[in-house]
Design a protein around this motif. Structure first.
Motif: not given
Length: 216
Positions: A23-46
């Protein structure tokens, strides 16, 4: 460094390794939204949860592995600002709750309560919560041998449910939260909201009567 879920706009991501997923979490935009990138550890799908803003930041977070899917938790514009750009750049499919899809800039697939979304060989369960918007969805991942994890959009935050426009919507959201989330998931369930800090179901559960009483 231990994962805390604390991120700031313009700062680096918080990274958490789960069984099966990163799980990678980052804050973006003027309203400090959280966005999350989920990466499958077996095949790298995101999979990206909420292409809210700052497409350049999100594309950097996605990296060269590419993106299979974007899930939008609900239709409010601060959660969709970078959606078109991300889909155009990555070719990812765009998924949203069926009852919000018509108000989201670009949706290729809709989901309803109980549906599942794959991230490689990992599975996210869709939970439909009515109240913040008609089609708000929450994503549930049950970590093999570990705890449950929820991405709650703006339906649940530390300190209470997401904003609603009237008493009927508040009652609907609280009913769904109590039945589908607090009534179903254990206290160690970790949740990741659409803005701000993470929390656990157990940390928030004692405050439910207070939320009910205050009406927001």
């Amino acid at each position: 460094m231990a994962y805390t879920g604390d991120v700031t706009h313009g700062g680096g991501p918080a990274v958490r390794e789960l069984a099966g997923l990163t799980v990678k979490k980052v804050s973006v935009g003027p309203m400090d939204n959280n966005a999350y990138v989920l990466t499958c550890r077996s095949d790298g799908s995101q999979l990206l949860i909420d292409a809210a803003n700052d497409a350049e930041t999100l594309l950097e977070l996605i990296g060269p592995a590419g993106l299979a899917t974007v899930v939008t938790t609900h239709r409010h514009p601060d959660h969709t600002g970078a959606l078109k750009e991300i889909v155009k750049a990555t070719g990812a499919r765009s998924v949203a709750g069926a009852d919000d899809a018509a108000a989201i800039p670009l949706v290729t697939d809709t989901v309803s309560d109980g549906d599942t979304i794959a991230v490689g060989d990992c599975t996210l369960e869709v939970i439909h919560l009515v109240g913040h918007t008609p089609g708000s969805i929450v994503l549930l991942y049950r970590e093999p041998g570990g705890i449950a994890h929820l991405w709650t959009g703006d339906s649940l935050f530390p300190g209470g449910p997401g904003g609603t426009r009237n008493p009927k919507d508040f009652a609907s959201l609280m009913g769904d939260l109590e039945t589908k989330i607090f009534g179903r998931l254990p206290d160690d369930t970790w949740f990741y909201p659409g803005h701000g800090k993470d929390s656990t179901i157990g940390a928030e559960r004692p405050a439910i009567p207070e939320w009910r009483a205050r009406g927001w």
